[in-house]
Design an enzyme around this catalytic site. Structure first.
Site, PDB file in Angstrom:
ATOM      1  N   GLU A   1       0.732   2.373  -0.347  1.00 35.09           N
ATOM      2  CA  GLU A   1       0.701   1.096   0.343  1.00 35.09           C
ATOM      3  C   GLU A   1      -0.736   0.729   0.729  1.00 35.09           C
ATOM      4  O   GLU A   1      -1.630   1.591   0.705  1.00 35.09           O
ATOM      5  CB  GLU A   1       1.567   1.199   1.619  1.00 35.09           C
ATOM      6  CG  GLU A   1       3.050   1.479   1.355  1.00 35.09           C
ATOM      7  CD  GLU A   1       3.814   0.256   0.819  1.00 35.09           C
ATOM      8  OE1 GLU A   1       3.209  -0.669   0.255  1.00 35.09           O
ATOM      9  OE2 GLU A   1       5.047   0.256   0.959  1.00 35.09           O
TER      10      GLU A   1
ATOM     11  N   ASP B   1       7.216   8.350  -8.046  1.00 34.46           N
ATOM     12  CA  ASP B   1       7.598   8.467  -6.635  1.00 34.46           C
ATOM     13  C   ASP B   1       9.098   8.662  -6.447  1.00 34.46           C
ATOM     14  O   ASP B   1       9.880   8.528  -7.392  1.00 34.46           O
ATOM     15  CB  ASP B   1       7.120   7.235  -5.854  1.00 34.46           C
ATOM     16  CG  ASP B   1       7.337   5.931  -6.630  1.00 34.46           C
ATOM     17  OD1 ASP B   1       8.174   5.909  -7.541  1.00 34.46           O
ATOM     18  OD2 ASP B   1       6.657   4.948  -6.317  1.00 34.46           O
TER      19      ASP B   1
ATOM     20  N   HIS C   1       0.748  -2.716  -3.798  1.00 35.06           N
ATOM     21  CA  HIS C   1       0.869  -1.256  -3.914  1.00 35.06           C
ATOM     22  C   HIS C   1       1.091  -0.831  -5.365  1.00 35.06           C
ATOM     23  O   HIS C   1       1.617  -1.584  -6.182  1.00 35.06           O
ATOM     24  CB  HIS C   1       1.943  -0.682  -2.971  1.00 35.06           C
ATOM     25  CG  HIS C   1       3.357  -0.953  -3.340  1.00 35.06           C
ATOM     26  ND1 HIS C   1       4.312  -1.313  -2.417  1.00 35.06           N
ATOM     27  CD2 HIS C   1       4.023  -0.891  -4.521  1.00 35.06           C
ATOM     28  CE1 HIS C   1       5.474  -1.461  -3.015  1.00 35.06           C
ATOM     29  NE2 HIS C   1       5.327  -1.212  -4.297  1.00 35.06           N
TER      30      HIS C   1
ATOM     31  N   ASN D   1       2.687  -6.532  -2.233  1.00 34.18           N
ATOM     32  CA  ASN D   1       1.530  -6.341  -1.345  1.00 34.18           C
ATOM     33  C   ASN D   1       0.400  -5.567  -2.046  1.00 34.18           C
ATOM     34  O   ASN D   1      -0.527  -5.099  -1.403  1.00 34.18           O
ATOM     35  CB  ASN D   1       1.958  -5.607  -0.064  1.00 34.18           C
ATOM     36  CG  ASN D   1       2.516  -4.219  -0.341  1.00 34.18           C
ATOM     37  OD1 ASN D   1       2.547  -3.764  -1.492  1.00 34.18           O
ATOM     38  ND2 ASN D   1       2.946  -3.525   0.700  1.00 34.18           N
TER      39      ASN D   1
HETATM   40  C1  F6R Z   1       8.200   2.329  -8.622  1.00 37.63           C
HETATM   41  C2  F6R Z   1       6.959   2.091  -7.937  1.00 37.63           C
HETATM   42  C3  F6R Z   1       6.614   0.790  -7.286  1.00 37.63           C
HETATM   43  C4  F6R Z   1       7.113  -0.428  -8.038  1.00 37.63           C
HETATM   44  C5  F6R Z   1       6.763  -1.701  -7.285  1.00 37.63           C
HETATM   45  C6  F6R Z   1       7.291  -2.933  -7.969  1.00 37.63           C
HETATM   46  O1  F6R Z   1       8.222   3.644  -9.145  1.00 37.63           O
HETATM   47  O2  F6R Z   1       6.194   2.973  -7.864  1.00 37.63           O
HETATM   48  O3  F6R Z   1       5.218   0.697  -7.152  1.00 37.63           O
HETATM   49  O4  F6R Z   1       6.545  -0.452  -9.309  1.00 37.63           O
HETATM   50  O5  F6R Z   1       7.291  -1.622  -5.994  1.00 37.63           O
HETATM   51  O6  F6R Z   1       8.687  -2.913  -7.883  1.00 37.63           O
HETATM   52  P1  F6R Z   1       9.580  -3.892  -8.751  1.00 37.63           P
HETATM   53  O7  F6R Z   1       9.344  -3.511 -10.169  1.00 37.63           O
HETATM   54  O8  F6R Z   1      10.988  -3.579  -8.337  1.00 37.63           O
HETATM   55  O9  F6R Z   1       9.139  -5.272  -8.447  1.00 37.63           O
END
Ligand code: F6R
Length: 242
Positions: free
Chosen positions: A141, A67, A136, A134
């Site tokens: 989301e 992403d 995702h 959450n």
């Molecule tokens: C990042 C991504 C997100 C993160 C998630 C956890 O490319 O796609 O899904 O993996 O938000 O973020 P962290 O690792 O910062 O807790």
């Protein structure tokens, strides 16, 4: 799901790095799906170390990222384009021409079309995932259809707050992002999901023990035949209690 719970975060990342080293040594031209955020950083550090020690090469690797924020120039320090160079690509021998990430600097529909066309030409061998608090995965989301391909998302306020640490202030965090869809993620041959810390415990529990529901996107992984989940004690705490 193959679930492993580690006593220490360091051991978790050692094992995750060993997993990648082993896979890449057997298939040096593999296609990796990569992630950004806090979770993969210790893994990338260990892989860089292994590369510098001559134990691993990224020469044949192709990488697709999950992403990117919409509206950030590539050079913006919080862009995932920048992140990947800073945290991995600039420190290993990967051919940058073989690295792909949605383009957050162009019109989103154009970025989506371009990225989906690129993704459709390949099958990702191992998709790395972090987990949103959450539930995702990528920036899919809660409520995202399981059939989704690359699309633009409005980031949940929780996600914007979770990620605000990478920006000067909350208002600077973009409201939208382009993400690989859940269907694209599920198409990977293998999935590695890493989660650490108490703030992931609820999402981890739902992902593994909850019903498979679009309200917790990671629960879709229960339907994937080849998922490796690396957890520390904190992230696994609700699993261990119940
Ligand atoms: C990042 C991504 C997100 C993160 C998630 C956890 O490319 O796609 O899904 O993996 O938000 O973020 P962290 O690792 O910062 O807790």
């Amino acid at each position: 799901m193959n679930i492993k719970i580690y006593d220490s975060v360091d051991l978790l990342y050692k094992e995750a790095a060993a997993f990648y080293k082993e896979k890449i040594s057997h298939q040096p031209n593999m296609i990796l799906g990569l992630a950004t955020g806090t979770t993969p950083i210790p893994l990338y550090k260990k892989l860089i170390k292994a590369y510098k020690a001559g134990e691993l090469s990224f020469k044949g690797i192709t990488a697709y990222n999950l992403d990117e924020y919409v509206g950030l120039e590539k050079g913006h320090p919080a862009s995932y384009y920048f992140f990947m160079r800073d945290n991995l690509f600039n420190h290993v021998d990967i051919d940058l021409n073989n690295t792909f990430i949605p383009d957050g600097s162009i019109e989103p529909n154009e970025a989506i079309k371009k990225y989906q066309e690129q993704l459709d030409t390949v099958t990702i061998d191992i998709q790395l995932l972090g987990l949103g608090s959450n539930g995702h995965i990528g920036f899919n989301e809660p409520g995202t259809p399981f059939e989704s391909h690359t699309h633009m998302v409005t980031l949940a306020e929780k996600t914007r707050k979770d990620n605000a640490r990478l920006f000067e202030k909350l208002e600077d965090v973009p409201h939208t992002a382009v993400t690989m869809g859940i269907k694209d993620i599920m198409r990977a041959r293998e999935v590695v999901l890493i989660a650490t810390g108490k703030n992931k415990a609820q999402a981890v529990f739902g992902m593994i023990k909850g019903e498979i529901s679009e309200s917790l996107p990671a629960s879709v992984l229960q339907n994937h035949p080849n998922v490796h989940v690396f957890l520390d004690q904190d992230a696994a705490s609700l699993l261990l209690n119940k």
